[in-house]
Scaffold this motif. Structure first.
Motif, PDB file in Angstrom:
ATOM      1  N   ASP A 241       0.835  -1.204   0.000  1.00  0.00           N
ATOM      2  CA  ASP A 241       0.000   0.000   0.000  1.00  0.00           C
ATOM      3  C   ASP A 241       0.873   1.257   0.000  1.00  0.00           C
ATOM      4  OD1 ASP A 241      -2.176  -1.651   0.162  1.00  0.00           O
ATOM      5  OD2 ASP A 241      -2.314  -1.551   2.348  1.00  0.00           O
ATOM      6  N   ALA A 242       2.016   1.164   0.652  1.00  0.00           N
ATOM      7  CA  ALA A 242       2.935   2.308   0.729  1.00  0.00           C
ATOM      8  C   ALA A 242       3.527   2.596  -0.651  1.00  0.00           C
ATOM      9  CB  ALA A 242       4.065   1.998   1.702  1.00  0.00           C
ATOM     10  N   GLN A 243       3.996   3.846  -0.821  1.00  0.00           N
ATOM     11  CA  GLN A 243       4.718   4.196  -2.035  1.00  0.00           C
ATOM     12  C   GLN A 243       6.146   3.676  -1.906  1.00  0.00           C
ATOM     13  OE1 GLN A 243       4.469   8.428  -2.227  1.00  0.00           O
ATOM     14  NE2 GLN A 243       2.478   8.381  -3.261  1.00  0.00           N
ATOM     15  N   GLN A 269       5.438  14.972   7.388  1.00  0.00           N
ATOM     16  CA  GLN A 269       4.652  14.111   8.303  1.00  0.00           C
ATOM     17  C   GLN A 269       4.429  12.703   7.769  1.00  0.00           C
ATOM     18  OE1 GLN A 269       3.820  15.613  11.260  1.00  0.00           O
ATOM     19  NE2 GLN A 269       4.693  17.498  10.445  1.00  0.00           N
ATOM     20  N   LYS A 270       5.305  12.236   6.879  1.00  0.00           N
ATOM     21  CA  LYS A 270       5.140  10.874   6.349  1.00  0.00           C
ATOM     22  C   LYS A 270       5.804   9.862   7.274  1.00  0.00           C
ATOM     23  CE  LYS A 270       3.758  12.003   2.022  1.00  0.00           C
ATOM     24  NZ  LYS A 270       2.345  12.060   1.730  1.00  0.00           N
ATOM     25  N   ARG A 271       5.196   8.656   7.320  1.00  0.00           N
ATOM     26  CA  ARG A 271       5.864   7.558   8.022  1.00  0.00           C
ATOM     27  C   ARG A 271       6.778   6.848   7.022  1.00  0.00           C
ATOM     28  NH1 ARG A 271       4.527   5.591  12.742  1.00  0.00           N
ATOM     29  NH2 ARG A 271       4.658   3.396  12.153  1.00  0.00           N
ATOM     30  N   ASP A 309       3.390  -2.380   5.530  1.00  0.00           N
ATOM     31  CA  ASP A 309       1.975  -2.012   5.390  1.00  0.00           C
ATOM     32  C   ASP A 309       1.265  -2.111   6.731  1.00  0.00           C
ATOM     33  OD1 ASP A 309       1.899  -1.239   2.777  1.00  0.00           O
ATOM     34  OD2 ASP A 309       1.120  -3.127   1.991  1.00  0.00           O
ATOM     35  N   LYS A 312       1.676   0.746   8.850  1.00  0.00           N
ATOM     36  CA  LYS A 312       1.118   1.991   8.273  1.00  0.00           C
ATOM     37  C   LYS A 312       2.210   2.944   7.769  1.00  0.00           C
ATOM     38  CE  LYS A 312      -3.286   1.173   9.214  1.00  0.00           C
ATOM     39  NZ  LYS A 312      -3.368  -0.085   8.462  1.00  0.00           N
ATOM     40  N   ILE A 313       3.228   2.355   7.164  1.00  0.00           N
ATOM     41  CA  ILE A 313       4.291   3.161   6.564  1.00  0.00           C
ATOM     42  C   ILE A 313       3.739   3.816   5.292  1.00  0.00           C
ATOM     43  CG2 ILE A 313       6.529   2.952   5.351  1.00  0.00           C
ATOM     44  CD1 ILE A 313       6.750   2.700   8.429  1.00  0.00           C
ATOM     45  N   ASP A 314       4.055   5.095   5.069  1.00  0.00           N
ATOM     46  CA  ASP A 314       3.567   5.788   3.873  1.00  0.00           C
ATOM     47  C   ASP A 314       4.520   5.643   2.693  1.00  0.00           C
ATOM     48  OD1 ASP A 314       1.271   7.094   5.154  1.00  0.00           O
ATOM     49  OD2 ASP A 314       2.773   8.222   6.260  1.00  0.00           O
ATOM     50  N   VAL A 315       5.828   5.726   2.982  1.00  0.00           N
ATOM     51  CA  VAL A 315       6.822   5.664   1.907  1.00  0.00           C
ATOM     52  C   VAL A 315       7.926   4.677   2.281  1.00  0.00           C
ATOM     53  CG1 VAL A 315       8.439   6.996   0.491  1.00  0.00           C
ATOM     54  CG2 VAL A 315       6.393   8.104   1.391  1.00  0.00           C
ATOM     55  N   TYR A 339       7.174   3.380  -7.159  1.00  0.00           N
ATOM     56  CA  TYR A 339       6.419   4.556  -7.510  1.00  0.00           C
ATOM     57  C   TYR A 339       7.369   5.508  -8.229  1.00  0.00           C
ATOM     58  CZ  TYR A 339       4.797   9.222  -6.070  1.00  0.00           C
ATOM     59  OH  TYR A 339       4.434  10.535  -6.013  1.00  0.00           O
TER      60      TYR A 339
END
Ligand code: TXA
Ligand code: MG
Length: 345
Positions: A241-243, A269-271, A309, A312-315, A339
């Motif tokens: 799900d993360a980039q 503010q990204k994880r 994922d 909840k890591i964003d990148v 990405y």
């Protein structure tokens, strides 16, 4: 549907457990099982209604064909026609193991198994649970990777459960898979074998045994106007799900770049999760060291995506590897998931 997980001893599989699973396959059911590459979602390859259940459980488009798994070389001649001589060399050297061959299909293989194609992909896995299951089912087993469509391939029974809970009846749990990325796929219907998917067997190993092999243009980054030989190539795959940002360059440049990128992303503010080959001084929300060997990288890759994922890591920032040996397969999966690709200077 309740999904049962059956723990099986990978070194000494309990025959009663294997037979129960084989019975399910014979009666048209779907069973997830370990192979040496990734877990597969198996059904009787010759039973169209059973195969249909794989597509439904996986959410897979019906034009994307499945690999048919055999445990005995004699099955090859039942499933394929016009088998080239080179097949003898290939099976002697690479079977059982992580190599899939595409051949012209025989009449007994239903079209649904091959996604409507007149070719069939065949592989003899090495994993003991897999071979016993095929043998006890007395039928070849069609099996894609046991992930839900578009998710990273599963390398443990827990990963399979994440995606397939309530969708299939049984998962055979044989622990973590050894290789961690899928089998290499080669097309043998042309004069010169064509690599369709890099994987567990390296191009160098294939070249050593077969001499010349062609690399499919899609694998070299070509997109436009080519005929897809392997429908799987056109779908987005292996994506968490993360980039995913893939960082290429020399070891020291890459780590400096990752440090700078992490700082920028944290300001937004990204994880941030980092996948690196050796230990470095990073400061991120999750860090995974997947080396030092590229074998270990391959074995950990899909699991790391899933773990990040769940955190909840964003990148995800990933250190690229050289496209040699198993590295070509790793980079193929990473590029499909990526990405962005960045050159560290
Ligand atoms: O390691 C593996 O190969 C795992 C384990 C379970 O054996 N299986 C696997 O299956 O990765 P799957 O379905 O996820 O990937 C099979 C790939 C797809 O990209 C598909 O398009 C291609 O093989 N393929 C299957 N049949 C084909 C055919 N007749 N012609 C060309 N490509 C084919
Ligand atoms: Mg797959």
């Amino acid at each position: 549907m309740r999904t049962k997980i059956q723990r099986v001893n990978p070194k000494k599989p309990e025959l009663t457990k294997i037979r129960e699973a084989a019975k399910l396959i014979r009666s048209g059911g779907v069973v997830a099982f370990p192979t040496e590459t990734v877990y597969g979602l198996g059904a009787d390859a010759l039973n169209a209604r059973a195969v249909k259940k794989i597509f439904v459980a996986k959410g897979r488009p019906s034009d994307n064909p499945l690999i048919v798994h055999i445990s005995d070389e004699d099955d090859l001649a039942k499933l394929a026609v016009d088998i080239p001589n080179v097949m003898k060399k290939i099976s002697r050297r690479f079977w059982p193991g992580p190599l899939t061959v595409v051949l012209k299909k025989s009449k007994i293989v239903p079209k649904i198994t091959t996604g409507g194609l007149d070719t069939v992909a065949i592989r003899m896995p090495e994993n003991f649970i897999a071979t016993l299951l095929i043998r006890e089912a007395h039928t070849p087993i069609a099996a894609p990777s046991a992930n839900y469509f578009g998710r990273p391939s599963p390398t443990t029974a827990e990963h399979v459960l994440e995606d397939m809970d309530g969708r299939i009846g049984l998962i055979l749990d044989g622990g973590s898979t050894k290789i961690g990325i899928e089998s290499t796929v080669i097309d043998l219907t042309a004069k010169t074998p064509i690599l369709l998917r890099p994987g567990g067997v390296s191009v160098e190993q294939l070249q050593k045994e077969l001499g010349k092999i062609k690399i499919h243009p899609v694998l070299r980054g070509k997109k436009a106007k080519i005929v897809y030989r392997s429908p799987g190539m056109k779908y987005k795959h292996y994506s968490p799900d993360a980039q995913v940002i893939l960082v290429e360059g020399s070891e020291s440049k890459v780590s400096q770049k990752i440090i700078r990128l992490t700082r920028e992303l944290k300001k937004q503010q990204k994880r941030v999760g980092i996948v690196c080959i050796t230990k470095a001084r990073y400061n991120a929300d999750a860090i995974k060291i997947v080396g030092p060997s590229y074998q270990k990288f391959a074995a950990s890759l899909f699991g790391v995506f899933r773990e990040f994922d769940s955190k909840k890591i964003d990148v995800i920032l990933v250190q690229a590897v050289p496209k040699k040996g198993i590295g070509l397969g790793i980079m193929n999966r990473l590029e499909k998931a990526a990405y962005k690709k960045i050159k560290a200077r």
